[in-house]
Design a protein around this motif. Sequence first.
Motif, PDB file in Angstrom:
ATOM      1  N   PHE A 129      22.320  -5.931  62.898  1.00 32.64           N
ATOM      2  CA  PHE A 129      23.155  -6.103  64.100  1.00 32.64           C
ATOM      3  C   PHE A 129      24.614  -6.393  63.769  1.00 32.64           C
ATOM      4  CE2 PHE A 129      19.067  -7.234  66.289  1.00 32.64           C
ATOM      5  CZ  PHE A 129      19.122  -6.252  67.260  1.00 32.64           C
ATOM      6  N   GLY A 164      17.746  -3.213  56.750  1.00 28.91           N
ATOM      7  CA  GLY A 164      18.694  -3.965  57.552  1.00 28.91           C
ATOM      8  C   GLY A 164      19.995  -4.194  56.806  1.00 28.91           C
ATOM      9  N   LEU A 191      17.092   2.958  54.834  1.00 25.41           N
ATOM     10  CA  LEU A 191      18.474   3.035  55.313  1.00 25.41           C
ATOM     11  C   LEU A 191      18.496   3.560  56.735  1.00 25.41           C
ATOM     12  CD1 LEU A 191      20.051   4.812  52.190  1.00 25.41           C
ATOM     13  CD2 LEU A 191      19.752   2.340  52.588  1.00 25.41           C
ATOM     14  N   THR A 196      21.666   2.994  59.629  1.00 24.07           N
ATOM     15  CA  THR A 196      23.037   3.343  60.029  1.00 24.07           C
ATOM     16  C   THR A 196      23.756   4.208  58.997  1.00 24.07           C
ATOM     17  OG1 THR A 196      23.164   1.274  61.271  1.00 24.07           O
ATOM     18  CG2 THR A 196      25.261   2.300  60.661  1.00 24.07           C
ATOM     19  N   TRP A 211      20.751  -0.354  66.583  1.00 27.94           N
ATOM     20  CA  TRP A 211      20.235   0.522  67.662  1.00 27.94           C
ATOM     21  C   TRP A 211      21.124   0.482  68.900  1.00 27.94           C
ATOM     22  CZ3 TRP A 211      14.304  -1.003  67.532  1.00 27.94           C
ATOM     23  CH2 TRP A 211      13.783  -0.672  66.283  1.00 27.94           C
ATOM     24  N   THR A 237      10.882   5.441  64.133  1.00 27.45           N
ATOM     25  CA  THR A 237      10.677   4.429  65.184  1.00 27.45           C
ATOM     26  C   THR A 237      11.083   4.995  66.532  1.00 27.45           C
ATOM     27  OG1 THR A 237      11.248   2.665  63.625  1.00 27.45           O
ATOM     28  CG2 THR A 237      11.274   2.098  65.956  1.00 27.45           C
TER      29      THR A 237
HETATM   30  O1  LIG Z   1      13.209  -3.455  63.420  1.00 23.13           O
HETATM   31  C1  LIG Z   1      13.822  -3.745  64.457  1.00 23.13           C
HETATM   32  O2  LIG Z   1      13.264  -4.307  65.425  1.00 23.13           O
HETATM   33  C2  LIG Z   1      15.268  -3.396  64.553  1.00 23.13           C
HETATM   34  C3  LIG Z   1      15.918  -3.663  65.727  1.00 23.13           C
HETATM   35  C4  LIG Z   1      17.261  -3.344  65.849  1.00 23.13           C
HETATM   36  C5  LIG Z   1      17.930  -2.783  64.789  1.00 23.13           C
HETATM   37  C6  LIG Z   1      17.293  -2.508  63.609  1.00 23.13           C
HETATM   38  C7  LIG Z   1      15.946  -2.805  63.469  1.00 23.13           C
HETATM   39  N1  LIG Z   1      15.237  -2.566  62.332  1.00 23.13           N
HETATM   40  C8  LIG Z   1      15.507  -1.815  61.203  1.00 23.13           C
HETATM   41  O3  LIG Z   1      16.790  -2.069  60.616  1.00 23.13           O
HETATM   42  C9  LIG Z   1      17.043  -0.976  59.758  1.00 23.13           C
HETATM   43  C10 LIG Z   1      18.375  -0.382  60.020  1.00 23.13           C
HETATM   44  O4  LIG Z   1      19.377  -1.205  59.536  1.00 23.13           O
HETATM   45  P1  LIG Z   1      20.779  -0.521  59.189  1.00 23.13           P
HETATM   46  O5  LIG Z   1      21.119   0.324  60.367  1.00 23.13           O
HETATM   47  O6  LIG Z   1      20.537   0.280  57.953  1.00 23.13           O
HETATM   48  O7  LIG Z   1      21.679  -1.664  59.011  1.00 23.13           O
HETATM   49  C11 LIG Z   1      16.003   0.079  60.047  1.00 23.13           C
HETATM   50  O8  LIG Z   1      14.956  -0.032  59.119  1.00 23.13           O
HETATM   51  C12 LIG Z   1      15.501  -0.332  61.413  1.00 23.13           C
HETATM   52  O9  LIG Z   1      14.238   0.221  61.645  1.00 23.13           O
END
Ligand SMILES: O=C(O)c1ccccc1N[C@@H]1O[C@H](COP(=O)(O)O)[C@@H](O)[C@H]1O
Length: 240
Positions: free
Chosen positions: A58, A82, A103, A105, A141, A166
Amino acid sequence: MAKLELLPAVDVRDGQAVRLVHGESGTETSYGSPLEAALAWQSSGAEWLHLVDLDAAFGTGDNRALVAEVTRAMDIKVELSGGIRDDASLAAALATGCTRVNLGTAALETPEWVAKVIAEHGDKIAVGLDVRGTTLRGRGWTRDGGDLYETLERLDREGCARYVVTDIAKDGTLQGPNLELLKNVCAATDRPVVASGGVSSLDDLRAIADLVPLGVEGSIVGKALYAKAFTLEEALEAVL
Ligand SMILES: O=C(O)c1ccccc1N[C@@H]1O[C@H](COP(=O)(O)O)[C@@H](O)[C@H]1O
């Protein structure tokens, strides 16, 4: 036939294991210590842990030291995600000893970097395809990041080893997985797919296991385990 792998999830926000609804910040239900949750899934027979630093996803800080501590405490395989978006965060994630990273974003915003790390690290890199409909979402997201199938085609060309798919509309809702989405992604790629979002029952897991011949390799299970819809032992038995 290969059995479906199960990946119980531990999502970490502000030091706590939480579950969100549709991945929306502010919908957290807290389930206490991430380490205790992870150790409980390991003792119940899990072979994988899906560990997410939600604050890093986030952009509200990070739980990097804690997720490293949890990963190091595990004897089982860990998929870590994350906020892994550049060389420093990738190096820190891999240094935990995790089996692979996921990965999100970065695959949408810095495709050249993602192509480079796929080439360097092979199957230690998975890409999370987090979608609403067929539109990818990044930055926790909260932002659109392009078309699912165009991105999948590009990542396939770059040699991406696997995808974690997802359906955000299902995630954290206990409404059942999006089997059509999983079938469509499997039809579009020859790489293994890990399903995520919506699992509510053992029948849901059996329905995902039926997709193993199409290319589904595993399923993340989150809310259903925390809500005690079934135990992990029952889930593992159901997909044997
Ligand atoms: O898993 C969740 O509930 C979730 C909710 C909101 C955002 C991301 C979430 N999970 C996981 O985070 C990574 C993405 O992180 P980034 O974008 O690489 O920083 C991915 O695995 C999502 O499924």
